[in-house]
Design a protein around this motif. Structure first.
Motif, PDB file in Angstrom:
ATOM      1  N   GLU A  99      29.455  42.645   7.950  1.00 10.89           N
ATOM      2  CA  GLU A  99      29.113  43.911   7.284  1.00 10.89           C
ATOM      3  C   GLU A  99      28.244  44.705   8.244  1.00 10.89           C
ATOM      4  N   ILE A 100      28.584  45.956   8.481  1.00 13.52           N
ATOM      5  CA  ILE A 100      27.832  46.798   9.430  1.00 13.52           C
ATOM      6  C   ILE A 100      27.497  48.134   8.780  1.00 13.52           C
ATOM      7  N   GLU A 101      26.207  48.468   8.779  1.00 18.81           N
ATOM      8  CA  GLU A 101      25.766  49.748   8.205  1.00 18.81           C
ATOM      9  C   GLU A 101      26.125  50.878   9.172  1.00 18.81           C
ATOM     10  N   VAL A 102      26.491  52.031   8.617  1.00 16.73           N
ATOM     11  CA  VAL A 102      26.803  53.199   9.459  1.00 16.73           C
ATOM     12  C   VAL A 102      25.874  54.334   9.036  1.00 16.73           C
ATOM     13  N   GLN A 141      30.623  51.315  20.896  1.00 17.55           N
ATOM     14  CA  GLN A 141      29.446  50.437  20.756  1.00 17.55           C
ATOM     15  C   GLN A 141      29.771  49.216  19.898  1.00 17.55           C
ATOM     16  N   LEU A 142      30.543  49.479  18.875  1.00 14.38           N
ATOM     17  CA  LEU A 142      30.925  48.411  17.954  1.00 14.38           C
ATOM     18  C   LEU A 142      31.677  47.300  18.676  1.00 14.38           C
ATOM     19  N   PHE A 143      32.608  47.691  19.519  1.00 12.67           N
ATOM     20  CA  PHE A 143      33.394  46.699  20.254  1.00 12.67           C
ATOM     21  C   PHE A 143      32.547  45.978  21.298  1.00 12.67           C
ATOM     22  N   LEU A 144      31.581  46.728  21.876  1.00 11.33           N
ATOM     23  CA  LEU A 144      30.710  46.114  22.879  1.00 11.33           C
ATOM     24  C   LEU A 144      29.789  45.076  22.239  1.00 11.33           C
ATOM     25  N   ASN A 145      29.225  45.468  21.085  1.00  9.43           N
ATOM     26  CA  ASN A 145      28.260  44.588  20.424  1.00  9.43           C
ATOM     27  C   ASN A 145      28.914  43.462  19.630  1.00  9.43           C
ATOM     28  N   HIS A 146      30.139  43.712  19.172  1.00  9.59           N
ATOM     29  CA  HIS A 146      30.815  42.701  18.339  1.00  9.59           C
ATOM     30  C   HIS A 146      32.226  42.469  18.875  1.00  9.59           C
ATOM     31  N   PRO A 147      32.378  41.811  19.989  1.00  2.76           N
ATOM     32  CA  PRO A 147      33.718  41.611  20.565  1.00  2.76           C
ATOM     33  C   PRO A 147      34.640  40.796  19.649  1.00  2.76           C
ATOM     34  N   GLU A 148      34.030  40.017  18.723  1.00  2.00           N
ATOM     35  CA  GLU A 148      34.866  39.207  17.813  1.00  2.00           C
ATOM     36  C   GLU A 148      35.686  40.082  16.849  1.00  2.00           C
TER      37      GLU A 148
END
Lengths: 240, 246
Positions: free
Chosen positions: A210-213, A228-235
């Motif tokens: 779950e990620i707040e926007v 940024q999302l892909f960088l921080n959460h590659p999974e």
């Protein structure tokens, strides 16, 4: 308005041994816009149908606040699901059990906001696809639901029309901030709309993250957030 | 444009012309001219015989048609909505669809006597399976998305039936009505011929024994006329009202 808790322990389709949904837990705060993001076929529509009571073959509970009662649901389907033999206004008013309780001024206001006032007496076949989606959105908002479910409502619209309807939806939601559970496989659309992104696994479907926007929703910011999302959460990358 | 508008009238005039020509050419009591049939029709009307017998047949038609439609629609919708129920009764339906009308009529008269209720029952037993099949197929073709919408927004059963199901079944209802009228009046004539002492079937049987072809045609014209009036005064306006949105 109050929080909505969704708990589905298990949902299995007939003829399969692998559950479609397993240990799904999600809490939606009052007035929150939550986007469920997952691959096509991961069970998002099955989840919404279970929440809406269209499919009751699951174990678990969906309730509002601390009370164990089923929430009042508004549903925007993938197709507009308008009755072709009823006018725009009649389609909206028909969802009220008692015609004396129809909030006429509320509906007029929504029609104006969604730029449909001139089409209130038109039949669905006289409307464009985008207009039909707007009517189904007004209908879902009109009932003042505890939880508004939206199942990829812009999926069959072309990009400019989808953007236009999405912006009108945002305007209406800002005016009437109901709790929304919006399903999509389009990450940009999810970032543009959501207060919270919920990423889902496939077969069985569970909440992965779950990620707040909280940011400006212009196209540049959306793109930056996505990177940024892909960088921080590659999974998350294989999911999208 | 004006020619295509007048085509139905032109076709009727052509039919009457052909009939008149054949009657003139054959010059036989086996094919009376339209003018002779019209004269005989008027005589039967003046004597009061035709209105009485036509009235009796129409009364039987209205009662049996109403009961058949009500029963057939209810059962058809139930079977279309419930697969288990349909699987159980499907064979019954096939059996009743294939029992000849004459057999049903004879059995009803033998079992229940030569009574009015036996006559009506025989007509209903012949018609109901057709209505069931038509409405069952219509119900199976209902738009599931609209039914889901109704369920999701908590429509009551009555509201779902009135606003979601029946408008979708309209073409099937009209088809069952039209084919029903055509079928029922033919069965009623047979029922009257075999076991009643009034009605058009009884009269046609008498005219047949007397070889009175002009009277047979006069009664036929009267009945077809009534059904046409019903089509234009009731069914067409109903169609227009229900399909206004199109």
């Amino acid at each position: 308005m109050t929080t909505v808790h969704i708990q589905i322990h298990e949902k299995t389709h007939h003829g399969t041994s692998i559950p479609t949904i397993e240990n799904f837990n999600l809490t939606l705060n009052a007035g929150e816009f939550v986007c469920l993001v997952g691959q096509s076929g991961c069970g998002k529509t099955t989840l919404l149908n279970s929440i809406a009571g269209l499919d009751s073959n699951y174990s678990g509970a969906i309730h509002v606040g601390n009370q164990f009662q089923h929430p009042k649901i508004g549903f925007v389907f993938q197709q507009p699901c308008l009755l072709p033999w009823r006018t725009v206004r009649e389609n909206i008013e028909l969802v009220f059990a008692n015609q004396n309780t129809v909030p006429k001024s509320h509906i007029d206001e929504s029609l104006e906001l969604m730029q449909l006032t001139a089409y209130a007496t038109a039949y669905p076949k006289q409307l464009s696809e985008g207009m039909k989606r707007r009517v189904s959105i007004i209908r879902a908002f009109a009932t003042n639901p505890d939880l508004l479910l939206m199942d990829e409502p812009f999926v069959s619209l072309d990009a400019p029309m989808a953007r236009e309807v999405r912006e009108l939806l945002q305007q209406l939601w800002r005016k009437r901030p109901h709790t929304v559970l919006f399903v999509t496989h389009d990450l940009r659309e999810a970032i543009a709309l959501a207060d919270k992104l919920v990423f889902l696994t496939s077969r069985p479907m569970r909440v992965l993250k779950e990620i707040e926007v909280s940011m400006a929703r212009d196209s540049q910011s959306i793109e930056k957030f996505r990177e940024q999302l892909f960088l921080n959460h590659p999974e998350l990358q294989p999911l999208l | 444009m004006s020619i295509s508008k007048n085509l139905p009238m032109l076709s009727i005039l052509a039919f009457l012309g052909l009939w008149q020509g054949l009657a003139f050419y054959l010059h036989s009591p086996l094919l009376p001219s339209p003018e002779t049939v019209a004269r005989i029709f008027w005589q039967h009307c003046q004597s009061g015989e035709l209105p009485y017998h036509l009235g009796m047949t129409l009364l039987r038609l209205i009662v049996s048609f109403a009961i058949s439609m009500l029963l057939g629609c209810s059962i058809g919708i139930a079977l279309g909505r419930n697969e288990k129920l349909n699987a159980f009764f499907d064979n019954w339906l096939v059996i009743f669809l294939n029992v000849p009308a004459l057999v049903t009529i004879i059995l009803c008269y033998v079992w229940f006597g030569l009574t009015e209720s036996a006559a009506i029952l025989a007509v209903i037993l012949n018609k109901v399976p057709n209505v069931i099949v038509t409405l069952r197929e219509g119900t199976r073709a209902l738009d599931k998305d609209l039914l889901n919408m109704a369920k999701c927004y908590g429509f009551s059963h009555t509201k779902t039936l009135r606003h979601v199901i029946l408008p979708q079944l309209h073409p099937f209802l009209m088809s069952a009505t039209r084919s029903g009228l055509a079928l029922i009046w033919k069965i009623i004539l047979m029922v009257e011929l075999l076991g009643r002492s009034n009605g058009m079937g009884y009269q046609l049987h008498l005219f047949f024994q007397w070889f009175d072809i002009a009277s047979i045609l006069a009664y036929t014209v009267a009945f077809v006329g009534v059904i046409q009036i019903f089509e234009f005064a009731v069914l067409k306006p109903l169609d227009n009202l229900a399909l206004k949105w199109r």
